[in-house]
Design an enzyme around this catalytic site. Structure first.
Site, PDB file in Angstrom:
ATOM      1  N   GLY A 171       9.534  -2.592  -7.352  1.00  0.00           N
ATOM      2  CA  GLY A 171       8.941  -2.636  -6.013  1.00  0.00           C
ATOM      3  C   GLY A 171       9.290  -1.460  -5.126  1.00  0.00           C
ATOM      4  O   GLY A 171       8.709  -1.301  -4.055  1.00  0.00           O
ATOM      5  N   HIS A 211     -14.474 -15.973  19.752  1.00  0.00           N
ATOM      6  CA  HIS A 211     -13.815 -16.157  21.057  1.00  0.00           C
ATOM      7  C   HIS A 211     -13.008 -17.450  21.027  1.00  0.00           C
ATOM      8  O   HIS A 211     -13.521 -18.470  20.551  1.00  0.00           O
ATOM      9  CB  HIS A 211     -14.871 -16.235  22.165  1.00  0.00           C
ATOM     10  CG  HIS A 211     -14.268 -16.511  23.508  1.00  0.00           C
ATOM     11  ND1 HIS A 211     -13.612 -15.531  24.225  1.00  0.00           N
ATOM     12  CD2 HIS A 211     -14.169 -17.664  24.240  1.00  0.00           C
ATOM     13  CE1 HIS A 211     -13.164 -16.050  25.359  1.00  0.00           C
ATOM     14  NE2 HIS A 211     -13.486 -17.349  25.388  1.00  0.00           N
ATOM     15  N   GLY A 245      13.106  10.883   9.721  1.00  0.00           N
ATOM     16  CA  GLY A 245      12.121  11.182   8.686  1.00  0.00           C
ATOM     17  C   GLY A 245      12.698  11.028   7.289  1.00  0.00           C
ATOM     18  O   GLY A 245      13.893  10.761   7.106  1.00  0.00           O
ATOM     19  N   CYS A 268       9.661   0.296  -0.553  1.00  0.00           N
ATOM     20  CA  CYS A 268       8.873  -0.604   0.301  1.00  0.00           C
ATOM     21  C   CYS A 268       9.336  -2.043   0.151  1.00  0.00           C
ATOM     22  O   CYS A 268       9.654  -2.711   1.131  1.00  0.00           O
ATOM     23  CB  CYS A 268       7.401  -0.464  -0.071  1.00  0.00           C
ATOM     24  SG  CYS A 268       6.336  -1.588   0.815  1.00  0.00           S
ATOM     25  N   LYS A 326      10.120  -6.170   7.811  1.00  0.00           N
ATOM     26  CA  LYS A 326       9.193  -7.098   8.464  1.00  0.00           C
ATOM     27  C   LYS A 326       9.772  -8.510   8.519  1.00  0.00           C
ATOM     28  O   LYS A 326       9.522  -9.257   9.466  1.00  0.00           O
ATOM     29  CB  LYS A 326       7.837  -7.111   7.744  1.00  0.00           C
ATOM     30  CG  LYS A 326       6.826  -6.179   8.374  1.00  0.00           C
ATOM     31  CD  LYS A 326       7.024  -4.733   8.027  1.00  0.00           C
ATOM     32  CE  LYS A 326       7.543  -3.819   9.032  1.00  0.00           C
ATOM     33  NZ  LYS A 326       7.774  -2.463   8.562  1.00  0.00           N
TER      34      LYS A 326
HETATM   35  P1  FAD Z   1       8.917   4.275  -3.388  1.00  0.00           P
HETATM   36  O1  FAD Z   1       8.547   2.974  -2.824  1.00  0.00           O
HETATM   37  O2  FAD Z   1      10.025   5.030  -2.740  1.00  0.00           O
HETATM   38  O3  FAD Z   1       9.279   4.014  -4.905  1.00  0.00           O
HETATM   39  C1  FAD Z   1       9.812   5.006  -5.714  1.00  0.00           C
HETATM   40  C2  FAD Z   1      10.515   4.347  -6.890  1.00  0.00           C
HETATM   41  O4  FAD Z   1      10.840   5.344  -7.836  1.00  0.00           O
HETATM   42  C3  FAD Z   1      11.845   3.694  -6.503  1.00  0.00           C
HETATM   43  O5  FAD Z   1      11.869   2.373  -6.995  1.00  0.00           O
HETATM   44  C4  FAD Z   1      12.906   4.542  -7.206  1.00  0.00           C
HETATM   45  O6  FAD Z   1      14.029   3.793  -7.639  1.00  0.00           O
HETATM   46  C5  FAD Z   1      12.127   5.075  -8.384  1.00  0.00           C
HETATM   47  N1  FAD Z   1      12.617   6.335  -8.941  1.00  0.00           N
HETATM   48  C6  FAD Z   1      12.915   7.486  -8.280  1.00  0.00           C
HETATM   49  N2  FAD Z   1      13.259   8.459  -9.160  1.00  0.00           N
HETATM   50  C7  FAD Z   1      13.179   7.888 -10.393  1.00  0.00           C
HETATM   51  C8  FAD Z   1      13.374   8.378 -11.710  1.00  0.00           C
HETATM   52  N3  FAD Z   1      13.712   9.665 -11.950  1.00  0.00           N
HETATM   53  N4  FAD Z   1      13.222   7.508 -12.735  1.00  0.00           N
HETATM   54  C9  FAD Z   1      12.873   6.217 -12.531  1.00  0.00           C
HETATM   55  N5  FAD Z   1      12.637   5.716 -11.307  1.00  0.00           N
HETATM   56  C10 FAD Z   1      12.775   6.546 -10.263  1.00  0.00           C
HETATM   57  N6  FAD Z   1       5.270   1.854   4.868  1.00  0.00           N
HETATM   58  C11 FAD Z   1       4.234   1.096   5.281  1.00  0.00           C
HETATM   59  O7  FAD Z   1       3.089   1.402   4.935  1.00  0.00           O
HETATM   60  N7  FAD Z   1       4.432  -0.004   6.068  1.00  0.00           N
HETATM   61  C12 FAD Z   1       5.659  -0.381   6.471  1.00  0.00           C
HETATM   62  O8  FAD Z   1       5.806  -1.373   7.177  1.00  0.00           O
HETATM   63  C13 FAD Z   1       6.764   0.404   6.073  1.00  0.00           C
HETATM   64  N8  FAD Z   1       8.014   0.068   6.460  1.00  0.00           N
HETATM   65  C14 FAD Z   1       9.067   0.828   6.041  1.00  0.00           C
HETATM   66  C15 FAD Z   1      10.337   0.473   6.482  1.00  0.00           C
HETATM   67  C16 FAD Z   1      11.437   1.219   6.081  1.00  0.00           C
HETATM   68  C17 FAD Z   1      12.817   0.823   6.564  1.00  0.00           C
HETATM   69  C18 FAD Z   1      11.257   2.331   5.201  1.00  0.00           C
HETATM   70  C19 FAD Z   1      12.444   3.121   4.720  1.00  0.00           C
HETATM   71  C20 FAD Z   1       9.989   2.688   4.771  1.00  0.00           C
HETATM   72  C21 FAD Z   1       8.878   1.944   5.195  1.00  0.00           C
HETATM   73  N9  FAD Z   1       7.581   2.280   4.813  1.00  0.00           N
HETATM   74  C22 FAD Z   1       6.533   1.530   5.239  1.00  0.00           C
HETATM   75  C23 FAD Z   1       7.307   3.426   3.931  1.00  0.00           C
HETATM   76  C24 FAD Z   1       7.097   2.940   2.484  1.00  0.00           C
HETATM   77  O9  FAD Z   1       8.258   2.252   2.066  1.00  0.00           O
HETATM   78  C25 FAD Z   1       6.822   4.113   1.557  1.00  0.00           C
HETATM   79  O10 FAD Z   1       5.744   4.874   2.049  1.00  0.00           O
HETATM   80  C26 FAD Z   1       6.475   3.606   0.165  1.00  0.00           C
HETATM   81  O11 FAD Z   1       7.534   2.857  -0.375  1.00  0.00           O
HETATM   82  C27 FAD Z   1       6.175   4.775  -0.770  1.00  0.00           C
HETATM   83  O12 FAD Z   1       5.862   4.279  -2.024  1.00  0.00           O
HETATM   84  P2  FAD Z   1       6.107   5.135  -3.353  1.00  0.00           P
HETATM   85  O13 FAD Z   1       5.603   4.291  -4.459  1.00  0.00           O
HETATM   86  O14 FAD Z   1       5.578   6.495  -3.180  1.00  0.00           O
HETATM   87  O15 FAD Z   1       7.705   5.296  -3.459  1.00  0.00           O
HETATM   88  P1  NAD Z   2       9.139   9.352  11.552  1.00  0.00           P
HETATM   89  O1  NAD Z   2       8.641  10.665  11.113  1.00  0.00           O
HETATM   90  O2  NAD Z   2       8.212   8.219  11.741  1.00  0.00           O
HETATM   91  O3  NAD Z   2       9.926   9.523  12.946  1.00  0.00           O
HETATM   92  C1  NAD Z   2      10.996  10.401  13.073  1.00  0.00           C
HETATM   93  C2  NAD Z   2      11.162  10.721  14.538  1.00  0.00           C
HETATM   94  O4  NAD Z   2      12.384  11.427  14.683  1.00  0.00           O
HETATM   95  C3  NAD Z   2      10.065  11.633  15.076  1.00  0.00           C
HETATM   96  O5  NAD Z   2       9.552  11.086  16.269  1.00  0.00           O
HETATM   97  C4  NAD Z   2      10.788  12.961  15.332  1.00  0.00           C
HETATM   98  O6  NAD Z   2      10.266  13.660  16.439  1.00  0.00           O
HETATM   99  C5  NAD Z   2      12.208  12.478  15.611  1.00  0.00           C
HETATM  100  N1  NAD Z   2      13.240  13.471  15.338  1.00  0.00           N
HETATM  101  C6  NAD Z   2      13.308  14.324  14.293  1.00  0.00           C
HETATM  102  N2  NAD Z   2      14.451  15.067  14.368  1.00  0.00           N
HETATM  103  C7  NAD Z   2      15.112  14.651  15.486  1.00  0.00           C
HETATM  104  C8  NAD Z   2      16.337  15.006  16.106  1.00  0.00           C
HETATM  105  N3  NAD Z   2      17.112  15.944  15.577  1.00  0.00           N
HETATM  106  N4  NAD Z   2      16.706  14.367  17.243  1.00  0.00           N
HETATM  107  C9  NAD Z   2      15.907  13.387  17.788  1.00  0.00           C
HETATM  108  N5  NAD Z   2      14.733  13.020  17.243  1.00  0.00           N
HETATM  109  C10 NAD Z   2      14.334  13.622  16.101  1.00  0.00           C
HETATM  110  O7  NAD Z   2      10.295   8.987  10.493  1.00  0.00           O
HETATM  111  P2  NAD Z   2      11.109   7.644  10.267  1.00  0.00           P
HETATM  112  O8  NAD Z   2      10.981   6.732  11.424  1.00  0.00           O
HETATM  113  O9  NAD Z   2      12.463   8.084   9.813  1.00  0.00           O
HETATM  114  O10 NAD Z   2      10.350   7.020   9.034  1.00  0.00           O
HETATM  115  C11 NAD Z   2      10.320   7.712   7.762  1.00  0.00           C
HETATM  116  C12 NAD Z   2       9.016   7.499   7.056  1.00  0.00           C
HETATM  117  O11 NAD Z   2       8.881   6.123   6.689  1.00  0.00           O
HETATM  118  C13 NAD Z   2       7.828   7.850   7.942  1.00  0.00           C
HETATM  119  O12 NAD Z   2       6.967   8.691   7.216  1.00  0.00           O
HETATM  120  C14 NAD Z   2       7.168   6.555   8.249  1.00  0.00           C
HETATM  121  O13 NAD Z   2       5.758   6.667   8.239  1.00  0.00           O
HETATM  122  C15 NAD Z   2       7.639   5.628   7.123  1.00  0.00           C
HETATM  123  N6  NAD Z   2       7.803   4.292   7.714  1.00  0.00           N
HETATM  124  C16 NAD Z   2       6.680   3.613   8.042  1.00  0.00           C
HETATM  125  C17 NAD Z   2       6.791   2.389   8.655  1.00  0.00           C
HETATM  126  C18 NAD Z   2       5.553   1.663   9.009  1.00  0.00           C
HETATM  127  O14 NAD Z   2       4.498   1.989   8.492  1.00  0.00           O
HETATM  128  N7  NAD Z   2       5.621   0.661   9.869  1.00  0.00           N
HETATM  129  C19 NAD Z   2       8.032   1.850   8.959  1.00  0.00           C
HETATM  130  C20 NAD Z   2       9.151   2.589   8.635  1.00  0.00           C
HETATM  131  C21 NAD Z   2       9.013   3.810   7.999  1.00  0.00           C
END
Ligand code: FAD
Ligand code: NAD
Length: 467
Positions: A41, A445, A272, A44, A53
């Site tokens: 998984g 509505h 980020g 994510c 969530k």
């Molecule tokens: P990942 O989900 O990162 O999966 C990569 C997988 O590859 C991992 O399981 C890892 O263990 C495996 N892997 C890595 N290298 C190797 C290797 N060499 N061999 C074997 N396995 C390997 N996005 C949303 O759209 N909605 C959200 O609400 C949301 N909430 C988030 C909340 C948080 C706290 C964070 C951190 C991220 C959130 N995101 C959200 C972003 C979302 O999690 C990512 O965009 C998404 O997981 C990317 O999917 P992916 O398949 O590219 O990679």
């Molecule tokens: P982000 O890019 O969403 O936000 C990072 C923020 O940090 C930006 O507003 C940037 O201006 C600020 N920033 C950067 N350097 C800084 C500094 N030195 N001092 C103060 N502020 C600074 O990144 P994130 O919140 O770390 O999330 C990482 C990734 O995971 C994103 O690409 C996001 O889309 C994804 N994510 C998505 C969801 C969702 O879809 N609900 C939830 C969590 C994470």
């Protein structure tokens, strides 16, 4: 084909990887997934979208109950049981892990547990944490290894005081004070979780607004609403140094030409994420990366090495689970010789705070910067009956349309339930819909979604419930 040779080998089982594998198997391709972690998984499911969530929902619930007297619901002795909240979150994750495993089994996708390393010529070496390595052969290899959180040069994760989201979804007590560096998706979502549970949270953002990826009007309103909810927000503030002493982190920052300091027991660094390719052997396989370490791909997500594709967070583009999934489906279809298709301009983005912030397509500013003449319609939730009935009037829907053709170019919503509402607009935009089309679409509505119809009507100043 032997047990170790496949049509498709996907490295990584996140939403990009496992969805790609399912689509490939649906299309009759013999498919394997290589995953380093014991749980499927990816980010994510295990430490990202799903657990965050679950905590957002639980903390919202706690907060709502604490405010329930106005609804005639009196609760004596309301208490937080954080251990139970975390247990529930872990159960949600475990249930979803089981779901992905079941889907892999049902589709006859072979899962190899271990780190995958490209060897060139269609070979992938899989090294498990215990036991011997083995080499797989694939006609196609899909890199889906995701991303990892970024550190600052003077601020490294220590897992205790300076943490990433992975630790911040698993604290065993509510930190008295928490500093969140970065007012993006992670910072706002987890900042709100801990603020609702009683922590004094300050979000530090170096840009002029939080939620900077959204429309300017929406970001400004979000800042006002979150401040009203108790979040402290410092924009135009650049953190420059950090020191940990006696369990307290002291941050120094530059704010409008003056130096300011902040102190807290926990610092969540959320500035980020970066593409994750460590140990993947890109060089060995001739796979090129760009200047930011992301795997370089063409418009069909093909890398520079023949038969190697890349999807999701590891390539350029929004780091979002649904974008990774769409990449995965399209690549599987292209591999199978079908007409995969993705419109990367229509990937919605959502921040799951309360109210939620959702957007799709162009912001008003981006459209104007591109020289497009736009018409804008806005509708405030204060005039929506359902929003009033549920005490959720902090919000607005904004539709940006082309002034000449009326085609919808973008939309932004701040509203409770915006994550569900935005899909309506994405669907209209997918089929090239106009603001008039959306304004003539019947919405039930009373629903908060009626604000979308009203905002679409407002593009031509025809909204019914506002003047
Ligand atoms: P990942 O989900 O990162 O999966 C990569 C997988 O590859 C991992 O399981 C890892 O263990 C495996 N892997 C890595 N290298 C190797 C290797 N060499 N061999 C074997 N396995 C390997 N996005 C949303 O759209 N909605 C959200 O609400 C949301 N909430 C988030 C909340 C948080 C706290 C964070 C951190 C991220 C959130 N995101 C959200 C972003 C979302 O999690 C990512 O965009 C998404 O997981 C990317 O999917 P992916 O398949 O590219 O990679
Ligand atoms: P982000 O890019 O969403 O936000 C990072 C923020 O940090 C930006 O507003 C940037 O201006 C600020 N920033 C950067 N350097 C800084 C500094 N030195 N001092 C103060 N502020 C600074 O990144 P994130 O919140 O770390 O999330 C990482 C990734 O995971 C994103 O690409 C996001 O889309 C994804 N994510 C998505 C969801 C969702 O879809 N609900 C939830 C969590 C994470």
């Amino acid at each position: 084909m032997s047990d170790t040779s496949f049509d498709v080998i996907v490295i990584g089982s996140g939403p990009g990887g496992y969805v790609c594998a399912i689509r490939a198997a649906q299309l009759g391709l013999k498919t394997a997934v290589v995953e380093r972690d014991s749980a499927l998984g990816g980010t994510c499911l295990n430490v990202g979208c799903i657990p965050s969530k679950a905590l957002l929902h639980s903390s919202e619930f706690y907060h709502e109950v604490s405010q329930s007297e106005n609804h005639g619901v009196k609760v004596d002795g309301l208490k937080l049981d954080l251990a139970q909240m975390m247990k529930r979150k872990d159960e949600v994750v475990k249930r979803m892990n089981g779901g992905v495993k079941m889907l892999m089994d049902k589709r006859k996708i072979t899962v190899f547990e271990g780190t995958g390393e490209l060897q060139g010529e269609g070979k992938v070496k899989v090294t498990p944490s215990k036991g011997d390595a083995q080499t797989l052969e694939g006609k196609n290899i899909v890199i889906a290894t995701g991303s990892a959180p970024v550190e600052l040069p003077f601020l490294k994760f220590d897992g205790k005081h300076i943490v990433s989201s992975t630790e911040a979804i698993a604290f065993d007590e509510v930190p008295p004070r928490m500093l969140v560096i970065g007012g993006g998706a992670i910072g706002l979502e987890l900042g709100c979780v801990w603020s609702r549970l009683g922590s004094e949270v300050t979000v530090i953002e170096f840009l002029p607004t939080i939620a900077a990826g959204s429309d300017d009007d929406i970001s400004k309103l979000a800042e006002r609403v979150f401040k009203k909810q108790g979040l402290k927000i410092a924009t135009k503030t650049k953190v420059t140094g950090a020191e940990v002493k006696d369990g307290v982190v002291k941050l120094t920052a530059e704010q409008k030409d003056k130096e300011v300091t902040y102190e807290a027991e926990k610092v969540l660094l959320a500035v980020g994420r970066r593409a994750y390719t460590e140990g993947l052997g890109l060089d060995k396989a001739g796979v090129e990366a760009d200047e930011r370490g992301r795997v370089k791909v063409d418009e069909h997500l093909r890398t520079s090495a023949k038969g190697v594709w890349a999807i999701g967070d590891v390539v350029a583009g929004p780091m979002l689970a649904h974008k990774a999934e769409e990449d995965g489906v399209a690549v599987a279809e292209w591999i199978a010789g079908k007409a995969g298709h993705i419109d990367w301009d229509l990937v919605p983005g959502v921040i799951y705070t309360d109210p939620e912030i959702a957007n799709v397509g162009l912001t008003e500013r981006a459209a104007k910067e591109q020289g497009i003449d736009v018409k804008v319609g806005k509708f405030a939730l204060a005039a929506n009956g359902r929003a009033v009935a549920q005490d959720a009037t902090d919000g607005v829907v904004k539709i940006i349309a082309d002034a000449k053709t009326d085609k919808i170019l973008g939309a932004a919503i701040i509203a409770r339930g915006a994550s569900e509402m935005i899909a309506n607009i994405v669907a209209h935009m997918t089929y090239g819909g106009s603001a008039e089309d959306l304004g003539r679409t019947i919405h039930a509505h009373p629903t908060v979604s009626e604000s979308i119809k009203e905002a679409a009507l407002a593009v031509d100043k025809q909204a019914i419930h506002s003047v």
